[in-house]
Design a protein around this motif. Structure first.
Motif, PDB file in Angstrom:
ATOM      1  N   ILE A 100     -12.206  92.359   0.207  1.00  0.00           N
ATOM      2  CA  ILE A 100     -13.378  91.687  -0.364  1.00  0.00           C
ATOM      3  C   ILE A 100     -13.039  91.164  -1.759  1.00  0.00           C
ATOM      4  N   GLN A 101     -12.329  91.966  -2.543  1.00  0.00           N
ATOM      5  CA  GLN A 101     -11.923  91.539  -3.883  1.00  0.00           C
ATOM      6  C   GLN A 101     -10.971  90.347  -3.797  1.00  0.00           C
ATOM      7  N   LEU A 102     -10.015  90.396  -2.886  1.00  0.00           N
ATOM      8  CA  LEU A 102      -9.063  89.298  -2.713  1.00  0.00           C
ATOM      9  C   LEU A 102      -9.793  88.009  -2.356  1.00  0.00           C
ATOM     10  N   LYS A 103     -10.751  88.084  -1.426  1.00  0.00           N
ATOM     11  CA  LYS A 103     -11.505  86.891  -1.036  1.00  0.00           C
ATOM     12  C   LYS A 103     -12.332  86.347  -2.191  1.00  0.00           C
TER      13      LYS A 103
ATOM     14  N   GLN B 113      -1.078  84.388 -11.245  1.00  0.00           N
ATOM     15  CA  GLN B 113      -2.078  84.913 -12.170  1.00  0.00           C
ATOM     16  C   GLN B 113      -2.919  85.999 -11.504  1.00  0.00           C
ATOM     17  N   TYR B 114      -3.244  85.812 -10.234  1.00  0.00           N
ATOM     18  CA  TYR B 114      -3.964  86.847  -9.494  1.00  0.00           C
ATOM     19  C   TYR B 114      -3.114  88.118  -9.439  1.00  0.00           C
TER      20      TYR B 114
ATOM     21  N   TYR C 235       0.561  85.994   0.151  1.00  0.00           N
ATOM     22  CA  TYR C 235       0.477  84.939   1.168  1.00  0.00           C
ATOM     23  C   TYR C 235      -0.978  84.719   1.599  1.00  0.00           C
ATOM     24  N   VAL C 236      -1.679  85.797   1.895  1.00  0.00           N
ATOM     25  CA  VAL C 236      -3.083  85.678   2.308  1.00  0.00           C
ATOM     26  C   VAL C 236      -3.907  85.043   1.191  1.00  0.00           C
TER      27      VAL C 236
END
Length: 176
Positions: A8-11, A62-63, A78-79
């Motif tokens: 959820i955080q990644l999205k 940066q992420y 990659y995702v």
């Protein structure tokens, strides 16, 4: 943090960076349209297209640094890259649909069809073995596409390019 919370955080971060990429691509699309009137804009358009994978790589890195503490797996990077290009592509597709639905009125295709009257363009086509008659028919078929068809095709193209480009941007972001 559980897997679902992490996803959820990644999205969420990918949506934000995807919005930035979408705005960048809208500017690039505007430069493409302006290229027909102001040829210098074509050079700027090409520069934005060349810079796109680097921009995605920078955002992914940066992420990795800001959110993941500099340690991110290749798969997560990659995702993240794929999601950023997908969300950016959605925003661009919406802008392209609005442009072709309400503003274009045949401007882009008209400019491409008018190229067929240019002597040097005709010679270039013939040197590659194409006839201007066949190309004119192709352009006329393209001009019959609905705005939604064009924007969905561009969305699919951007997503596919994102899947392929993310192979390298994830390598850059996942280095330790």
């Amino acid at each position: 943090m559980t897997f679902s919370e992490s996803y959820i955080q990644l999205k969420a971060f990918a949506r934000v960076d995807g919005a930035k990429l979408g705005v960048f691509w809208i500017i690039s699309f505007a430069l493409f349209i302006a290229n027909f009137t102001y040829p210098f804009c074509g050079l700027l358009w090409m520069a934005t297209m060349i810079f796109t994978p680097f921009y995605i790589g920078i955002m992914t890195r940066q992420y990795a640094v800001k959110v993941m503490g500099g340690r991110v797996s290749y798969r997560r990077a990659y995702v993240y890259s794929v999601l950023v290009t997908f969300y950016g592509g959605l925003i661009l597709a919406l802008a392209q649909w609005a442009y072709f639905q309400f503003l274009d009125h045949g401007f882009v295709m008209g400019n491409y069809i008018s190229l067929l009257d240019d002597k040097t363009f005709k010679e270039s086509l013939e040197s590659f073995g194409y006839s201007t008659k066949d190309i004119r028919q192709l352009f006329e078929q393209f001009s019959k596409l609905r705005p939604i068809d064009i924007s969905l095709q561009m969305l699919w193209s951007n997503f596919l390019a994102g899947v392929i480009l993310s192979l390298t941007t994830a390598l850059y972001a996942s280095k330790r």
